[in-house]
Enzyme design. Structure first.
Site, PDB file in Angstrom:
ATOM      1  N   ARG A   1       4.043 -11.751  10.670  1.00  0.00           N
ATOM      2  CA  ARG A   1       5.292 -12.500  10.482  1.00  0.00           C
ATOM      3  C   ARG A   1       6.413 -11.564  10.035  1.00  0.00           C
ATOM      4  NH1 ARG A   1       3.107 -14.826   4.812  1.00  0.00           N
ATOM      5  NH2 ARG A   1       4.237 -13.335   3.512  1.00  0.00           N
TER       6      ARG A   1
ATOM      7  N   ASP B   1      -3.066  -7.370  10.478  1.00  0.00           N
ATOM      8  CA  ASP B   1      -2.712  -8.156   9.290  1.00  0.00           C
ATOM      9  C   ASP B   1      -3.999  -8.646   8.628  1.00  0.00           C
ATOM     10  OD1 ASP B   1      -1.240  -9.986   7.419  1.00  0.00           O
ATOM     11  OD2 ASP B   1       0.430  -9.519   8.778  1.00  0.00           O
TER      12      ASP B   1
ATOM     13  N   ALA C   1       3.323  -3.366   6.212  1.00  0.00           N
ATOM     14  CA  ALA C   1       2.786  -4.385   5.297  1.00  0.00           C
ATOM     15  C   ALA C   1       3.263  -4.103   3.880  1.00  0.00           C
ATOM     16  CB  ALA C   1       1.257  -4.380   5.350  1.00  0.00           C
ATOM     17  N   GLY C   2       3.676  -5.143   3.209  1.00  0.00           N
ATOM     18  CA  GLY C   2       4.139  -4.955   1.835  1.00  0.00           C
ATOM     19  C   GLY C   2       4.119  -6.282   1.103  1.00  0.00           C
TER      20      GLY C   2
ATOM     21  N   TYR D   1       7.283  -2.912  -7.659  1.00  0.00           N
ATOM     22  CA  TYR D   1       7.732  -2.814  -6.255  1.00  0.00           C
ATOM     23  C   TYR D   1       8.616  -1.579  -6.060  1.00  0.00           C
ATOM     24  CZ  TYR D   1       9.844  -4.511  -1.851  1.00  0.00           C
ATOM     25  OH  TYR D   1      10.276  -4.652  -0.542  1.00  0.00           O
TER      26      TYR D   1
ATOM     27  N   LYS E   1       8.019   1.629  -3.653  1.00  0.00           N
ATOM     28  CA  LYS E   1       8.943   1.940  -2.553  1.00  0.00           C
ATOM     29  C   LYS E   1       9.615   3.306  -2.743  1.00  0.00           C
ATOM     30  CE  LYS E   1       8.259  -1.785  -0.103  1.00  0.00           C
ATOM     31  NZ  LYS E   1       7.593  -1.710   1.212  1.00  0.00           N
TER      32      LYS E   1
HETATM   33  P1  NAD Z   1       6.408 -10.642   4.796  1.00  0.00           P
HETATM   34  O1  NAD Z   1       5.787 -11.053   3.516  1.00  0.00           O
HETATM   35  O2  NAD Z   1       7.061 -11.687   5.645  1.00  0.00           O
HETATM   36  O3  NAD Z   1       5.333  -9.876   5.700  1.00  0.00           O
HETATM   37  C1  NAD Z   1       4.442  -8.910   5.188  1.00  0.00           C
HETATM   38  C2  NAD Z   1       3.161  -8.946   5.999  1.00  0.00           C
HETATM   39  O4  NAD Z   1       2.259  -7.983   5.412  1.00  0.00           O
HETATM   40  C3  NAD Z   1       2.463 -10.308   5.908  1.00  0.00           C
HETATM   41  O5  NAD Z   1       2.135 -10.782   7.202  1.00  0.00           O
HETATM   42  C4  NAD Z   1       1.221 -10.017   5.071  1.00  0.00           C
HETATM   43  O6  NAD Z   1       0.107 -10.842   5.386  1.00  0.00           O
HETATM   44  C5  NAD Z   1       0.963  -8.548   5.373  1.00  0.00           C
HETATM   45  N1  NAD Z   1       0.126  -7.942   4.346  1.00  0.00           N
HETATM   46  C6  NAD Z   1       0.275  -8.030   2.992  1.00  0.00           C
HETATM   47  N2  NAD Z   1      -0.746  -7.422   2.366  1.00  0.00           N
HETATM   48  C7  NAD Z   1      -1.577  -6.931   3.327  1.00  0.00           C
HETATM   49  C8  NAD Z   1      -2.796  -6.215   3.287  1.00  0.00           C
HETATM   50  N3  NAD Z   1      -3.407  -5.910   2.127  1.00  0.00           N
HETATM   51  N4  NAD Z   1      -3.374  -5.873   4.455  1.00  0.00           N
HETATM   52  C9  NAD Z   1      -2.793  -6.209   5.648  1.00  0.00           C
HETATM   53  N5  NAD Z   1      -1.629  -6.879   5.738  1.00  0.00           N
HETATM   54  C10 NAD Z   1      -1.025  -7.242   4.584  1.00  0.00           C
HETATM   55  O7  NAD Z   1       7.442  -9.481   4.407  1.00  0.00           O
HETATM   56  P2  NAD Z   1       8.707  -8.870   5.219  1.00  0.00           P
HETATM   57  O8  NAD Z   1       9.941  -9.401   4.599  1.00  0.00           O
HETATM   58  O9  NAD Z   1       8.513  -9.010   6.689  1.00  0.00           O
HETATM   59  O10 NAD Z   1       8.589  -7.346   4.768  1.00  0.00           O
HETATM   60  C11 NAD Z   1       8.002  -6.331   5.563  1.00  0.00           C
HETATM   61  C12 NAD Z   1       8.211  -5.000   4.841  1.00  0.00           C
HETATM   62  O11 NAD Z   1       9.605  -4.801   4.612  1.00  0.00           O
HETATM   63  C13 NAD Z   1       7.549  -4.934   3.470  1.00  0.00           C
HETATM   64  O12 NAD Z   1       7.041  -3.641   3.253  1.00  0.00           O
HETATM   65  C14 NAD Z   1       8.702  -5.219   2.525  1.00  0.00           C
HETATM   66  O13 NAD Z   1       8.487  -4.692   1.258  1.00  0.00           O
HETATM   67  C15 NAD Z   1       9.839  -4.535   3.240  1.00  0.00           C
HETATM   68  N6  NAD Z   1      11.186  -5.002   2.878  1.00  0.00           N
HETATM   69  C16 NAD Z   1      11.614  -6.259   3.146  1.00  0.00           C
HETATM   70  C17 NAD Z   1      12.891  -6.662   2.783  1.00  0.00           C
HETATM   71  C18 NAD Z   1      13.446  -8.032   3.079  1.00  0.00           C
HETATM   72  O14 NAD Z   1      14.608  -8.294   2.753  1.00  0.00           O
HETATM   73  N7  NAD Z   1      12.683  -8.924   3.684  1.00  0.00           N
HETATM   74  C19 NAD Z   1      13.735  -5.756   2.116  1.00  0.00           C
HETATM   75  C20 NAD Z   1      13.260  -4.486   1.851  1.00  0.00           C
HETATM   76  C21 NAD Z   1      11.997  -4.114   2.250  1.00  0.00           C
END
Ligand code: NAD
Length: 459
Positions: A229, A250, A301-302, A365, A369
């Site tokens: 997602r 995932d 993944a995060g 976090y 990062k």
């Molecule tokens: P999200 O939570 O929608 O998606 C993260 C995906 O990672 C999920 O599908 C989850 O199941 C998967 N995941 C988590 N732990 C896991 C594990 N142990 N093994 C395998 N998969 C795992 O988050 P997002 O908003 O799409 O963020 C994606 C990346 O971007 C992350 O690293 C997040 O920190 C970074 N990020 C996002 C934003 C934002 O504004 N959304 C800003 C800065 C950084």
């Protein structure tokens, strides 16, 4: 998640209210669609006296089908982009050439226009005066990003000198030329819609131009973690659109959503918890048996487990560091040890502006990062000889489930506190990662590129 305010200001009533009250005015950004021209109008190219990049940049723009405007400015018009080769500037007194080029054109840039300044990395300059002048370019570019408005972005691209430059040989190696071409194409296009105020370094590393710039990842095997997602799902789509064979990974609990993403793009799905002790070896075995290699590894993944430090239990700390940082290191180690990432390979991690600026309630976090940035800094030089590039993107406020959970007032502030007055979309992060993944981008390594609309945080 939709930004209702941004939609409202596009309406007639919204426009009137924004004007009357001086409210933030988020422009509609130009985004990439396959087959689009790189720019909405001609590019005006200027150069400081003695610059070394006018010829390669003209070639690159012409090959990309960009119309070049009359450089004398005799026929005033609106421009899709302004590009300036500042490599000839060797002293602060020569910075005036920037003013002379940009001042008359400051109001002549079309909406979602592009400004690119080309320079020489200060650490490569032969004299302190030249290094000082080249470093000064950053202030100009960052200010233009804040000033021009209407979706116009501005970037500084430092281009390394060719190996032969000192001996009077070519100023630009073929690899750096290709890396410059890939970077300029990315910046000019709608792919870079939410990237502004960035300093990108091009140089070193092997690069090969694609047969078709509309399919820059043809035949590449790409692993995307966290693909079920959000940003990961958008990434899988963009990379597949650009020709990659995507391996989407995932956790098992997200299996259905993951399968839907993989089916949609003709990729394969791997259900695996990255923090499991045997995850790196299981992943390596999967990639070896199915594909024999992995050209591009995207650590996306995060997780967040927010609490102020005094209230944070150790579990929250441990989980976040493990998913966001340590698991990336373990996977890199095994894939590299087994030589599954070939020469020309890419490692791309997702950091965050929280890792640059810090954030209240996110000590865990932000530490993870910032660690990702450390990983890029340390691994990029170490893997240069193997022809593997290492980069990161640092997203700012991106419209996802993660940001939808932020309380309203903080969310609105996060959205508007950047030069583009809006949040980015998952596709904006995906397009930036896509560019770093291209075989043509091999000369781009050791960079952390923010996808944050030039957020005020950590600027
Ligand atoms: P999200 O939570 O929608 O998606 C993260 C995906 O990672 C999920 O599908 C989850 O199941 C998967 N995941 C988590 N732990 C896991 C594990 N142990 N093994 C395998 N998969 C795992 O988050 P997002 O908003 O799409 O963020 C994606 C990346 O971007 C992350 O690293 C997040 O920190 C970074 N990020 C996002 C934003 C934002 O504004 N959304 C800003 C800065 C950084």
């Amino acid at each position: 998640m939709t930004d209702r305010y941004a939609s409202f200001v596009q309406s007639a009533a919204g426009r009137a209210l924004v004007k009357r009250l001086g409210l933030p005015d988020p422009p509609r950004l130009r985004r990439h669609h396959p087959g689009d021209p790189l720019l909405a109008g001609p590019a005006l190219l200027g150069a400081a006296t003695g610059g070394r990049l006018a010829e390669p940049i003209t070639k690159i723009l012409t090959a990309a089908g960009v119309e070049l405007a009359d450089p004398t400015g005799a026929n005033p018009q609106r421009y899709g982009a302004l590009l300036f080769d500042a490599t000839g500037i060797t002293d602060s007194t020569e910075l005036r050439q920037l003013y002379d080029f940009f001042h008359p054109q400051a109001r002549a840039v079309l909406p979602s226009g592009r400004v690119i300044v080309l320079g020489t990395p200060p650490q490569e300059c032969p004299t302190p005066r030249e290094a000082t002048a080249q470093r000064a370019l950053e202030g100009l570019v960052r200010s233009i990003g804040k000033e021009f408005g209407r979706g116009t972005t501005a970037q500084l691209v430092y281009v390394t000198r060719g190996d032969g430059a000192a001996a009077g040989g070519p100023d630009l190696s073929a690899d750096t030329h290709t890396g410059l071409a890939s970077t300029v194409r990315f910046i000019l296009s709608g792919r870079s819609a939410y990237v502004s105020g960035q300093v990108i370094r091009v140089g070193g590393g092997a690069a090969s131009a694609p047969a078709d710039w509309d399919r820059p990842l043809d035949g590449q095997v790409v692993l995307v973690t966290g693909a079920a997602r959000g940003i990961g799902a958008a990434l899988a789509k963009v990379l597949a659109r650009d020709g990659a064979q995507v391996v989407a990974l995932d956790i098992p609990a997200a299996g259905d959503a993951l399968a839907a993403v993989a089916n949609d793009i003709g990729g394969t799905a791997v259900q695996l918890d990255l923090t499991a002790p045997d995850a790196p070896t299981r992943l390596a075995e999967h990639l070896a048996s199915r594909h024999g290699r992995v050209d591009v590894v995207v650590h996306n993944a995060g997780i967040t487990r927010d609490k102020t430090l005094g209230r944070m239990d150790a579990d929250r700390w441990d989980q976040v560091i493990d998913v966001n940082l340590s698991s990336q290191e373990r996977i890199n180690d095994v894939l590299l040890e087994r030589e599954l990432i070939p020469a020309g390979g890419r490692i791309i991690s997702v950091s965050s502006i929280a890792g640059i600026a810090g954030n209240r309630g996110q000590t865990n976090y932000a530490t993870s990062k910032a660690g990702v940035i450390g990983l890029v800094d340390s691994l990029a030089p170490a893997l240069r000889d193997r022809g593997i590039s290492v980069n990161a993107v640092a997203p700012g406020f991106i419209e996802t489930r993660l940001t939808a959970r932020i309380p309203l007032v903080v969310r609105e502030a996060g959205r508007r506190m950047n030069s583009l007055a809006q949040g980015g979309l998952p596709v904006d992060v995906a397009e930036t990662i896509g560019w770093l993944a291209w075989p043509a981008s091999g000369a781009v390594s050791g960079n952390v590129v923010r996808v944050c609309g030039q957020s005020l945080l950590g600027a």
